[in-house]
Motif scaffolding. Structure first.
Motif, PDB file in Angstrom:
ATOM      1  N   LYS A  27       0.843  -1.209   0.000  1.00  0.00           N
ATOM      2  CA  LYS A  27       0.000   0.000   0.000  1.00  0.00           C
ATOM      3  C   LYS A  27       0.875   1.255   0.000  1.00  0.00           C
ATOM      4  CE  LYS A  27      -3.972  -0.140   0.045  1.00  0.00           C
ATOM      5  NZ  LYS A  27      -4.816  -0.124  -1.164  1.00  0.00           N
ATOM      6  N   LYS A  28       1.983   1.225   0.749  1.00  0.00           N
ATOM      7  CA  LYS A  28       2.903   2.368   0.754  1.00  0.00           C
ATOM      8  C   LYS A  28       3.544   2.529  -0.618  1.00  0.00           C
ATOM      9  CE  LYS A  28       4.049   2.087   5.670  1.00  0.00           C
ATOM     10  NZ  LYS A  28       5.096   1.762   6.654  1.00  0.00           N
ATOM     11  N   LEU A  29       3.895   1.409  -1.243  1.00  0.00           N
ATOM     12  CA  LEU A  29       4.453   1.454  -2.597  1.00  0.00           C
ATOM     13  C   LEU A  29       3.462   2.103  -3.564  1.00  0.00           C
ATOM     14  CD1 LEU A  29       6.285  -1.955  -3.061  1.00  0.00           C
ATOM     15  CD2 LEU A  29       7.198   0.264  -3.708  1.00  0.00           C
ATOM     16  N   GLU A  30       2.211   1.711  -3.441  1.00  0.00           N
ATOM     17  CA  GLU A  30       1.175   2.281  -4.303  1.00  0.00           C
ATOM     18  C   GLU A  30       1.083   3.791  -4.104  1.00  0.00           C
ATOM     19  OE1 GLU A  30      -3.494   1.462  -5.364  1.00  0.00           O
ATOM     20  OE2 GLU A  30      -2.875   1.295  -3.261  1.00  0.00           O
ATOM     21  N   ALA A  31       1.144   4.224  -2.847  1.00  0.00           N
ATOM     22  CA  ALA A  31       1.065   5.653  -2.547  1.00  0.00           C
ATOM     23  C   ALA A  31       2.239   6.409  -3.169  1.00  0.00           C
ATOM     24  CB  ALA A  31       1.019   5.876  -1.040  1.00  0.00           C
ATOM     25  N   VAL A  32       3.428   5.825  -3.106  1.00  0.00           N
ATOM     26  CA  VAL A  32       4.608   6.480  -3.687  1.00  0.00           C
ATOM     27  C   VAL A  32       4.481   6.541  -5.206  1.00  0.00           C
ATOM     28  CG1 VAL A  32       7.101   6.229  -4.068  1.00  0.00           C
ATOM     29  CG2 VAL A  32       6.155   5.896  -1.787  1.00  0.00           C
ATOM     30  N   ILE A  33       4.014   5.461  -5.806  1.00  0.00           N
ATOM     31  CA  ILE A  33       3.881   5.414  -7.269  1.00  0.00           C
ATOM     32  C   ILE A  33       2.883   6.450  -7.767  1.00  0.00           C
ATOM     33  CG2 ILE A  33       3.031   3.987  -9.186  1.00  0.00           C
ATOM     34  CD1 ILE A  33       4.309   1.574  -7.685  1.00  0.00           C
ATOM     35  N   THR A  34       1.771   6.598  -7.047  1.00  0.00           N
ATOM     36  CA  THR A  34       0.731   7.522  -7.496  1.00  0.00           C
ATOM     37  C   THR A  34       0.955   8.961  -7.032  1.00  0.00           C
ATOM     38  OG1 THR A  34      -0.651   6.941  -5.592  1.00  0.00           O
ATOM     39  CG2 THR A  34      -1.016   5.711  -7.644  1.00  0.00           C
ATOM     40  N   SER A  35       1.946   9.164  -6.176  1.00  0.00           N
ATOM     41  CA  SER A  35       2.212  10.499  -5.639  1.00  0.00           C
ATOM     42  C   SER A  35       2.755  11.431  -6.718  1.00  0.00           C
ATOM     43  CB  SER A  35       3.223  10.413  -4.493  1.00  0.00           C
ATOM     44  OG  SER A  35       3.607  11.714  -4.102  1.00  0.00           O
ATOM     45  N   GLN A  36       2.201  12.629  -6.749  1.00  0.00           N
ATOM     46  CA  GLN A  36       2.668  13.658  -7.679  1.00  0.00           C
ATOM     47  C   GLN A  36       3.625  14.619  -6.976  1.00  0.00           C
ATOM     48  OE1 GLN A  36       1.782  13.568 -10.936  1.00  0.00           O
ATOM     49  NE2 GLN A  36       0.623  11.712 -10.464  1.00  0.00           N
ATOM     50  N   LEU A  65      11.130   0.543  -0.293  1.00  0.00           N
ATOM     51  CA  LEU A  65       9.906  -0.214  -0.020  1.00  0.00           C
ATOM     52  C   LEU A  65       9.899  -1.564  -0.745  1.00  0.00           C
ATOM     53  CD1 LEU A  65       7.344   2.712  -0.064  1.00  0.00           C
ATOM     54  CD2 LEU A  65       7.956   1.296   1.907  1.00  0.00           C
ATOM     55  N   SER A  66      10.462  -1.612  -1.944  1.00  0.00           N
ATOM     56  CA  SER A  66      10.565  -2.889  -2.662  1.00  0.00           C
ATOM     57  C   SER A  66      11.451  -3.855  -1.894  1.00  0.00           C
ATOM     58  CB  SER A  66      11.136  -2.680  -4.058  1.00  0.00           C
ATOM     59  OG  SER A  66      10.258  -1.945  -4.856  1.00  0.00           O
ATOM     60  N   ASN A  67      12.580  -3.365  -1.404  1.00  0.00           N
ATOM     61  CA  ASN A  67      13.471  -4.201  -0.605  1.00  0.00           C
ATOM     62  C   ASN A  67      12.766  -4.697   0.654  1.00  0.00           C
ATOM     63  OD1 ASN A  67      15.603  -3.992  -2.374  1.00  0.00           O
ATOM     64  ND2 ASN A  67      16.561  -2.302  -1.296  1.00  0.00           N
ATOM     65  N   LYS A  68      12.011  -3.816   1.286  1.00  0.00           N
ATOM     66  CA  LYS A  68      11.280  -4.197   2.504  1.00  0.00           C
ATOM     67  C   LYS A  68      10.266  -5.277   2.189  1.00  0.00           C
ATOM     68  CE  LYS A  68       8.595  -2.411   6.347  1.00  0.00           C
ATOM     69  NZ  LYS A  68       8.016  -1.238   7.001  1.00  0.00           N
ATOM     70  N   PHE A  69       9.527  -5.113   1.080  1.00  0.00           N
ATOM     71  CA  PHE A  69       8.523  -6.097   0.715  1.00  0.00           C
ATOM     72  C   PHE A  69       9.148  -7.473   0.484  1.00  0.00           C
ATOM     73  CE2 PHE A  69       6.194  -8.525  -2.479  1.00  0.00           C
ATOM     74  CZ  PHE A  69       4.985  -8.673  -1.832  1.00  0.00           C
ATOM     75  N   TYR A  70      10.223  -7.515  -0.291  1.00  0.00           N
ATOM     76  CA  TYR A  70      10.851  -8.803  -0.588  1.00  0.00           C
ATOM     77  C   TYR A  70      11.618  -9.380   0.596  1.00  0.00           C
ATOM     78  CZ  TYR A  70       9.273  -8.545  -5.348  1.00  0.00           C
ATOM     79  OH  TYR A  70       8.473  -8.491  -6.465  1.00  0.00           O
TER      80      TYR A  70
END
Length: 129
Positions: free
Chosen positions: A97-106, A120-125
């Motif tokens: 969800k945090k990754l999604e927020a970063v991706i969609t953040s302007q 966040l990717s490293n944290k997820f994996y």
């Protein structure tokens, strides 16, 4: 050894802090769900081509997988293949969800966004290997 591998003291493992380049403990649920085993045993009429059905049964054959692991000299008693705990899956979901927020953040600059995505990717994996 625990301190060397994780960067954390065993006595303080309840307040574990992830250290860069060090191991992170993963919670695994080793319980066997009887419902899952019963569900797998049921014969289901499939519309798949019989050749594909055989392939799928080979891919998901647990006994065959265990034999292959033993052939590679992987001790299943020392390293059982369990399920991730519910808590770990929830932590992984929150990270997504945090990754999604970063991706969609302007609002984030490209460099900051790239750093956040990597972190966040490293944290997820780490949570969901």
């Amino acid at each position: 050894l625990y301190l060397e591998k994780t960067g954390n003291s065993w006595s303080k493992r309840d307040s574990f802090q992830k250290m860069p380049g060090k191991f992170y403990p993963i919670e695994i649920d080793y319980k066997q769900d009887d419902d899952d085993r019963d569900e797998r045993k049921r014969d289901i009429d499939s519309k798949l081509d019989p050749r594909l059905q055989r392939l799928m049964s080979l891919i998901f054959d647990i006994k065959l997988m265990e034999e292959a692991m033993m052939d590679m000299e992987i001790d299943l008693e020392k390293m059982p293949l369990g399920k991730l705990s519910k808590a770990n899956i929830q932590r992984g979901y929150k990270t997504l969800k945090k990754l999604e927020a970063v991706i969609t953040s302007q609002e984030l600059a490209d460099k900051k966004k790239a750093q956040e995505l990597l972190s966040l990717s490293n944290k997820f994996y780490t949570l969901i290997p």
